[in-house]
Design an enzyme around this catalytic site. Structure first.
Site, PDB file in Angstrom:
ATOM      1  N   HIS A  85       0.669  -7.972 -21.913  1.00  0.00           N
ATOM      2  CA  HIS A  85      -0.187  -6.980 -22.565  1.00  0.00           C
ATOM      3  C   HIS A  85      -0.413  -7.282 -24.044  1.00  0.00           C
ATOM      4  O   HIS A  85      -1.543  -7.288 -24.538  1.00  0.00           O
ATOM      5  CB  HIS A  85       0.420  -5.582 -22.439  1.00  0.00           C
ATOM      6  N   LYS A 122      -8.595  -0.980 -19.756  1.00  0.00           N
ATOM      7  CA  LYS A 122      -8.681   0.227 -20.575  1.00  0.00           C
ATOM      8  C   LYS A 122      -9.972   0.242 -21.376  1.00  0.00           C
ATOM      9  O   LYS A 122     -10.399  -0.776 -21.934  1.00  0.00           O
ATOM     10  CB  LYS A 122      -7.471   0.320 -21.524  1.00  0.00           C
ATOM     11  N   ALA A 179       0.799  -1.227   0.000  1.00  0.00           N
ATOM     12  CA  ALA A 179       0.000   0.000   0.000  1.00  0.00           C
ATOM     13  C   ALA A 179       0.830   1.274   0.000  1.00  0.00           C
ATOM     14  O   ALA A 179       0.305   2.344  -0.314  1.00  0.00           O
ATOM     15  CB  ALA A 179      -0.944   0.002   1.202  1.00  0.00           C
ATOM     16  N   ARG A 226       5.403  -3.115   4.538  1.00  0.00           N
ATOM     17  CA  ARG A 226       6.451  -3.304   5.538  1.00  0.00           C
ATOM     18  C   ARG A 226       6.708  -2.020   6.336  1.00  0.00           C
ATOM     19  O   ARG A 226       7.100  -2.071   7.506  1.00  0.00           O
ATOM     20  CB  ARG A 226       7.740  -3.762   4.851  1.00  0.00           C
ATOM     21  N   HIS A 261      -3.506  -4.854 -16.524  1.00  0.00           N
ATOM     22  CA  HIS A 261      -4.251  -3.593 -16.464  1.00  0.00           C
ATOM     23  C   HIS A 261      -4.699  -3.106 -17.848  1.00  0.00           C
ATOM     24  O   HIS A 261      -5.621  -2.297 -17.949  1.00  0.00           O
ATOM     25  CB  HIS A 261      -3.436  -2.503 -15.748  1.00  0.00           C
ATOM     26  N   GLY A 284       3.592   1.568  -1.859  1.00  0.00           N
ATOM     27  CA  GLY A 284       4.389   1.527  -3.077  1.00  0.00           C
ATOM     28  C   GLY A 284       3.901   2.488  -4.141  1.00  0.00           C
ATOM     29  O   GLY A 284       2.852   3.136  -4.021  1.00  0.00           O
ATOM     30  N   LYS A 307       1.153  -8.508 -11.810  1.00  0.00           N
ATOM     31  CA  LYS A 307       2.317  -9.116 -12.451  1.00  0.00           C
ATOM     32  C   LYS A 307       3.607  -8.590 -11.804  1.00  0.00           C
ATOM     33  O   LYS A 307       3.574  -7.541 -11.150  1.00  0.00           O
ATOM     34  CB  LYS A 307       2.295  -8.836 -13.959  1.00  0.00           C
ATOM     35  N   SER A 323       0.410   1.788  -5.750  1.00  0.00           N
ATOM     36  CA  SER A 323      -0.674   2.191  -4.868  1.00  0.00           C
ATOM     37  C   SER A 323      -0.899   3.695  -4.912  1.00  0.00           C
ATOM     38  O   SER A 323      -2.045   4.159  -5.036  1.00  0.00           O
ATOM     39  CB  SER A 323      -0.367   1.745  -3.432  1.00  0.00           C
TER      40      SER A 323
END
Length: 482
Positions: A235, A177, A13, A46, A173, A15, A143, A18
């Site tokens: 992708h 789109k 969360a 962490r 992701h 990173g 991924k 995020s």
């Protein structure tokens, strides 16, 4: 009907993903009243923070990514009130009890796992040991899911030991789109294209994903993967599958994904015998992008490397619909512009009644980024009295998605994917057999490169890859759509 979850457990969360995508996407959904009223977001990473500190971090992320006119203070406050932060070292099993305690006895939990692949196994074991793998718990995986077929199977086996396939959500992701989903609507919601969507009507297909950036903050990850595994394996092969699949009976997870996996299993192998004629590897050296000088890949990395930053492929789908139609795939870093597009090049008319007037075949252009649009080139008469015969010109018919749907807010791809995860809808997530079919094809290419000793060819940053990429298409009388 699948039960919407009451808790969303967000790993990684603190990173970059995020901050840039997940928190802004969840806020957008909340602001539009699309999240369940009772949904709580349990953020974990962490880093040692308390809930107030993480909420301040989340607020800063929204300030940096969400337009000011959409950040209404009451909506921001309501969203932040949903969030609780629990610090966790995912490599230590004893920390997961605190997560379970925070969630309580609810049976409906969605878990979004955005961690290093090395932590997948310990994290899943920790979740399972803490009672967070029951029938009402679903798991989303970001991924990379392995670096080859063997490692992908290892990860999938670890996941399957705790979460069955109908509760596993593998994220690509690009499938979130709008224009990718519009590709499905374009093909199967209109009578215009489908009769021509085959080897009888289409000459070739091009799929390009071009980036202007270099390594940025992904040096260690990217050098271990390269363009083929970072972009093509997921992708680009998903886009190819959507272009080439047969019409599904219904728009549901089983029907759509059944048709995609048939395409992926029908890909003709590019192996030792064909890898030199059907693939191109490249690595950028110093050059200029947008008029600014940039360093080469080795200089950015700080050492020499055999990793490719560019790849071009000539692929074939060996089935009835697509026999003889080449699919050209191209992706790379430090290219002249940032763009993602699908080109459907139709065949020329079988006979021209216009004498020597040049006729250009129709072309369908599906732009994914930076602008989402659909364009179709058509032959039309040029204005004039035409005393020497009709003069024809290729003209574009453009459908700018932003203009056609100006009354609808454009959404981040993760908004759709997160909402589908929360509601338990799997259609736009990747199934295990898809992933393994993709890796099977990619592994054969990499084995062919190794067998033939194909090192990446240099290309100057700011160009469209090495010269071999041009020759790949020009041998067939085709030019890349630059």
């Amino acid at each position: 009907m699948t039960q919407p979850c009451t808790h969303l457990l967000l790993f990684g969360a603190t990173g970059d993903l995020s901050k840039r995508m997940l928190l802004p996407s969840l806020f957008g959904l909340d602001a539009d009243g699309l999240l369940p009223d009772s949904l709580r977001i349990i953020a974990t990473a962490r880093s040692v923070h308390d809930t107030a500190e993480f909420r301040a971090l989340a607020a800063a992320a929204l300030d940096a990514t969400v337009d000011a006119d959409r950040r209404h203070p009451d909506q921001v406050a309501r969203f932040l009130d949903r969030i609780t932060y629990v610090p966790l070292d995912a490599s230590k099993a004893e920390g997961f009890a605190a997560l379970a305690q925070e969630i309580g006895d609810t049976a409906h939990v969605a878990i979004f796992l955005s961690t290093a692949p090395s932590l997948f196994g310990p994290t899943i074991a920790g979740l399972s040991g803490a009672g967070l793998a029951g029938p009402g718990v679903r798991l989303a995986l970001e991924k990379p899911l392995g670096s080859d077929l063997a490692s992908s199977r290892q990860i999938n086996d670890a996941v399957a030991a705790a979460y069955p396939e109908d509760r596993t959500f593998r994220i690509d992701h690009y499938l979130g789109k709008e224009t990718v989903q519009n590709l499905i609507a374009l093909r199967f919601g209109n009578t215009l294209f489908e009769p021509l969507w085959n080897a009888g009507g289409i000459d070739h297909v091009q799929i390009s994903i071009a980036e202007t950036v270099g390594l940025e903050s992904r040096a260690d990850y990217y050098d271990g993967m390269g363009a083929l595994r970072d972009m093509v394996q997921n992708h680009m092969l998903q886009l190819l599958a959507l272009v080439a699949m047969e019409p599904p009976a219904r728009f549901d997870p089983t029907s759509v994904r059944d048709e995609k996996v048939k395409v992926l299993r029908s890909l003709r192998p590019i192996d030792r015998a064909t890898v030199e004629s059907h693939s191109v590897r490249g690595q950028y050296v110093a050059g200029a992008v947008d008029g600014q000088p940039v360093r080469g890949y080795a200089e950015e990395l700080g050492r020499s490397s055999g990793t490719e930053t560019f790849v071009a492929l000539k692929a074939h789908v060996d089935n009835w619909r697509w026999q003889g139609v080449p699919f050209y795939l191209r992706t790379g870093k430090r290219l002249p512009e940032r763009t993602s597009e699908i080109i459907i090049q139709f065949k020329p008319v079988p006979h021209s009644m216009f004498g020597d007037a040049p006729l250009k075949p129709n072309m369908l252009i599906i732009g994914l980024q930076p602008d989402e649009n659909i364009g179709l080139t058509m032959m039309a008469k040029a204005p004039g009295l035409d005393r020497d015969g009709l003069k024809l010109r290729s003209v574009p018919l453009d459908i700018g998605i932003n203009n056609a749907f100006a009354d609808v807010r454009r959404r981040i791809a993760y908004e759709r994917l997160l909402l589908d995860l929360i509601e338990g809808k799997q259609t736009l997530f990747v199934r295990r057999d898809e992933v393994e079919a993709q890796w099977t094809w990619i592994d054969a290419i990499r084995a062919g490169w190794a067998a033939q000793g194909m090192a990446p060819a240099p290309y100057a940053a700011g160009n469209w890859g090495p010269n071999g990429a041009i020759r790949l298409t020009e041998r067939d009388g085709v030019s890349w759509h630059d």
